[in-house]
Design a protein around this motif. Structure first.
Motif, PDB file in Angstrom:
ATOM      1  N   ARG A  22      -3.588   9.260 -10.180  1.00  0.00           N
ATOM      2  CA  ARG A  22      -3.893   7.897 -10.576  1.00  0.00           C
ATOM      3  C   ARG A  22      -4.320   7.830 -12.038  1.00  0.00           C
ATOM      4  O   ARG A  22      -4.994   8.720 -12.543  1.00  0.00           O
ATOM      5  N   THR A  23      -3.902   6.763 -12.700  1.00  0.00           N
ATOM      6  CA  THR A  23      -4.330   6.485 -14.064  1.00  0.00           C
ATOM      7  C   THR A  23      -5.152   5.200 -14.045  1.00  0.00           C
ATOM      8  O   THR A  23      -5.107   4.436 -13.067  1.00  0.00           O
ATOM      9  N   PRO A  24      -5.902   4.913 -15.116  1.00  0.00           N
ATOM     10  CA  PRO A  24      -6.694   3.671 -15.133  1.00  0.00           C
ATOM     11  C   PRO A  24      -5.847   2.410 -14.981  1.00  0.00           C
ATOM     12  O   PRO A  24      -6.345   1.382 -14.545  1.00  0.00           O
ATOM     13  N   GLN A  25      -4.558   2.489 -15.325  1.00  0.00           N
ATOM     14  CA  GLN A  25      -3.692   1.311 -15.244  1.00  0.00           C
ATOM     15  C   GLN A  25      -3.084   1.116 -13.861  1.00  0.00           C
ATOM     16  O   GLN A  25      -2.477   0.076 -13.586  1.00  0.00           O
ATOM     17  N   ASP A  26      -3.249   2.088 -12.972  1.00  0.00           N
ATOM     18  CA  ASP A  26      -2.576   2.017 -11.679  1.00  0.00           C
ATOM     19  C   ASP A  26      -3.223   0.998 -10.750  1.00  0.00           C
ATOM     20  O   ASP A  26      -4.449   0.816 -10.759  1.00  0.00           O
ATOM     21  N   SER A  77      -0.751  12.091  -2.644  1.00  0.00           N
ATOM     22  CA  SER A  77      -1.114  13.089  -1.639  1.00  0.00           C
ATOM     23  C   SER A  77      -0.269  14.344  -1.828  1.00  0.00           C
ATOM     24  O   SER A  77       0.872  14.417  -1.358  1.00  0.00           O
ATOM     25  N   PRO A  78      -0.790  15.366  -2.518  1.00  0.00           N
ATOM     26  CA  PRO A  78      -0.076  16.642  -2.592  1.00  0.00           C
ATOM     27  C   PRO A  78      -0.210  17.401  -1.270  1.00  0.00           C
ATOM     28  O   PRO A  78      -1.304  17.492  -0.709  1.00  0.00           O
ATOM     29  N   LEU A  79       0.900  17.935  -0.764  1.00  0.00           N
ATOM     30  CA  LEU A  79       0.878  18.682   0.486  1.00  0.00           C
ATOM     31  C   LEU A  79       1.049  20.172   0.211  1.00  0.00           C
ATOM     32  O   LEU A  79       1.901  20.568  -0.578  1.00  0.00           O
ATOM     33  N   ASP A  80       0.233  20.977   0.875  1.00  0.00           N
ATOM     34  CA  ASP A  80       0.318  22.431   0.782  1.00  0.00           C
ATOM     35  C   ASP A  80       0.473  22.972   2.194  1.00  0.00           C
ATOM     36  O   ASP A  80      -0.390  22.760   3.048  1.00  0.00           O
ATOM     37  N   SER A  81       1.585  23.658   2.446  1.00  0.00           N
ATOM     38  CA  SER A  81       1.889  24.124   3.804  1.00  0.00           C
ATOM     39  C   SER A  81       1.081  25.343   4.216  1.00  0.00           C
ATOM     40  O   SER A  81       1.019  25.677   5.398  1.00  0.00           O
ATOM     41  N   GLY A  82       0.507  26.041   3.233  1.00  0.00           N
ATOM     42  CA  GLY A  82      -0.169  27.293   3.549  1.00  0.00           C
ATOM     43  C   GLY A  82       0.769  28.486   3.590  1.00  0.00           C
ATOM     44  O   GLY A  82       0.329  29.630   3.686  1.00  0.00           O
ATOM     45  N   GLN A  83       2.086  28.224   3.514  1.00  0.00           N
ATOM     46  CA  GLN A  83       3.089  29.287   3.477  1.00  0.00           C
ATOM     47  C   GLN A  83       3.701  29.340   2.075  1.00  0.00           C
ATOM     48  O   GLN A  83       3.957  28.294   1.473  1.00  0.00           O
ATOM     49  N   PRO A  84       3.957  30.509   1.531  1.00  0.00           N
ATOM     50  CA  PRO A  84       4.577  30.572   0.200  1.00  0.00           C
ATOM     51  C   PRO A  84       5.995  30.017   0.231  1.00  0.00           C
ATOM     52  O   PRO A  84       6.701  30.141   1.235  1.00  0.00           O
ATOM     53  N   SER A  89       0.863  -1.179   0.000  1.00  0.00           N
ATOM     54  CA  SER A  89       0.000   0.000   0.000  1.00  0.00           C
ATOM     55  C   SER A  89       0.898   1.228   0.000  1.00  0.00           C
ATOM     56  O   SER A  89       1.666   1.439   0.943  1.00  0.00           O
ATOM     57  N   VAL A  90       0.825   2.051  -1.056  1.00  0.00           N
ATOM     58  CA  VAL A  90       1.772   3.147  -1.228  1.00  0.00           C
ATOM     59  C   VAL A  90       1.037   4.477  -1.299  1.00  0.00           C
ATOM     60  O   VAL A  90       0.157   4.675  -2.149  1.00  0.00           O
ATOM     61  N   ASP A  91       1.421   5.373  -0.417  1.00  0.00           N
ATOM     62  CA  ASP A  91       0.951   6.757  -0.423  1.00  0.00           C
ATOM     63  C   ASP A  91       2.098   7.605  -0.956  1.00  0.00           C
ATOM     64  O   ASP A  91       3.114   7.778  -0.283  1.00  0.00           O
ATOM     65  N   HIS A  92       1.959   8.112  -2.179  1.00  0.00           N
ATOM     66  CA  HIS A  92       3.024   8.910  -2.792  1.00  0.00           C
ATOM     67  C   HIS A  92       2.763  10.382  -2.474  1.00  0.00           C
ATOM     68  O   HIS A  92       1.796  10.982  -2.962  1.00  0.00           O
TER      69      HIS A  92
END
Length: 432
Positions: free
Chosen positions: A45-49, A56-63, A27-30
């Motif tokens: 994700r693609t249909p082949q995945d 999981s894109p992370l956004d810190s809220g800081q520029p 189980s992989v969380d990228h």
């Protein structure tokens, strides 16, 4: 195994590894930074995945202010908090940390130690060397020296405390030993490029039709980050020197940030120069963009060669195009270029002059250029198979997971510490 593969930059080959590990039943969380601009891989994700893969894109809220000391500090603190909150929610068994900025990585290291979190450091750059170069530019020598010692201690502590470490070249292990570190938990796995995603494409393709003129030109393409370890003006020097030698050259640069703006300002002095400047291109366009070039260019400053191995060379090999490198010859990526029969010269006027002579010979014999590209692709295919690469990562990940500790309440030691202690015990028994 529940894994988190955290590649801050979001590059293509790290995403390929996550896909392969998920296909094997993990189980992989990228995880990656949604705020960092770079050449990205396929980060959704693609249909082949496989079903076990997530992104999981992370956004810190800081520029993200890359070259502001205070802005960078605030961003890294905020990013570390965001990352640690994500870790608490997802509870991975093991975390792979790659390209994470040094201070954010240090906060993670402390949290991992408190929680006995197994983790693997995938070390792509020696951050302390890069930061030391920056401190030397900005501060008086005594302050720069103190700052350099501090960041080196931080990075050495990160390497020491990781359950396992994967490094991209033997140079890293040598640096660790100079720092006085045990390297029993360190494995060398060189970088690669995803062969199924970056394939040789015809020069005249859909991407080229949109972005480039149709005239017969010698297309010199640089695609990637232009940071402090690069001198963007070398690209302008290369173009001007090629034109002065009578070569019908066009410079194409796909990048963002301070480096490309410096290049743009220099090129504005000659508004008639044949130049195409673009932002980072979508991952789906990468094969066509690389394929549209006649020559793929890499640059690297001498000081940066001590802490950086340009992974864009791997993509250039996979794309099947001749490669021109203006970089120190002792960099491991330079050896790859030379093995593919490309050009490597120093990032100086002398190196540019040699590059122009090499380009002139290349244009005289189109079949030779095709042979060079084919040689690079063959080299990539011989090295970049994801199956054996993932085999090695799986082995390292298994070593990273702690053994069951028979003494309740005792914190498990990192895998490399257990191995070292076990080896000492065997030696003592043998001596007895």
């Amino acid at each position: 195994m529940r894994l988190q593969v955290h590649d801050f930059s979001g590059h293509p080959f790290q995403a390929e590894l996550s896909r392969e590990l998920a296909a094997r039943g993990h189980s992989v969380d990228h995880v990656y930074s949604a705020q960092y601009s770079s050449g990205k891989g396929v980060l959704e994700r693609t249909p082949q995945d496989p079903a076990l893969l997530g992104f999981s894109p992370l956004d810190s809220g800081q520029p993200f202010r890359k070259y502001s000391a205070l802005g960078r500090l605030r961003f890294e603190q905020a990013y570390a908090r965001t990352w640690l909150e994500h870790n608490q929610r997802t509870a991975p068994e093991c975390i792979v940390a790659c390209n994470v900025p040094l201070l954010a990585l240090e906060q993670f290291r402390r949290a991992a130690a408190r929680r006995n979190q197994p983790w693997l450091l995938w070390h792509q750059d020696l951050f302390s060397n890069a930061i030391s170069e920056e401190l030397a530019r900005r501060l008086p020598a005594p302050l720069a020296g103190s700052g350099s010692a501090l960041v080196r201690r931080i990075e050495a502590g990160i390497v020491r405390s990781a359950s396992q470490a994967v490094v991209i070249g033997e140079e890293f292990r040598l640096a660790y030993r100079r720092w006085g570190l045990d390297t029993g938990h360190v494995t060398v796995i060189p970088n690669w490029a995803p062969l199924a995603e970056i394939v040789p494409r015809p020069r005249g393709n859909a991407w080229a039709a949109v972005h480039l003129p149709g005239e017969p030109e010698l297309r010199l393409l640089y695609a990637g980050t232009l940071g402090r370890k690069h001198n963007p003006l070398l690209l302008a020097d290369l173009l001007r020197s090629a034109l002065a030698a009578g070569l019908p050259a066009r410079l194409i640069v796909a990048s963002e940030g301070e480096g490309i703006e410096m290049l743009r300002a220099d090129l504005m002095q000659d508004p008639d120069l044949p130049v195409t400047l673009l932002p980072f291109q979508p991952a789906a366009d990468l094969p066509d963009m690389l394929g549209s070039a006649d020559v793929l260019v890499t640059i690297l400053e001498p000081g940066a060669s001590r802490f950086s191995i340009p992974s864009k060379v791997m993509s250039s090999l996979a794309a099947g195009r001749p490669i021109l490198g203006l970089m120190p010859e002792d960099n491991p990526a330079a050896a790859d270029i030379l093995e593919a029969k490309g050009y490597v010269g120093p990032p100086t006027e002398f190196g540019v002059a040699g590059a122009v002579a090499w380009l002139r010979n290349l244009t005289r014999d189109p079949s030779a250029a095709q042979e060079l590209g084919a040689r690079g692709r063959e080299l990539a295919e011989s090295r970049f198979g994801i199956v054996p690469i993932a085999d090695r990562f799986e082995e390292v990940l298994r070593r990273a997971l702690p053994e069951t500790d028979p003494v309740p309440g005792r914190r498990p030691r990192p895998a490399h510490a257990r191995t070292t202690r076990g080896a000492r015990r065997k030696q003592q028994n043998a001596a007895a």
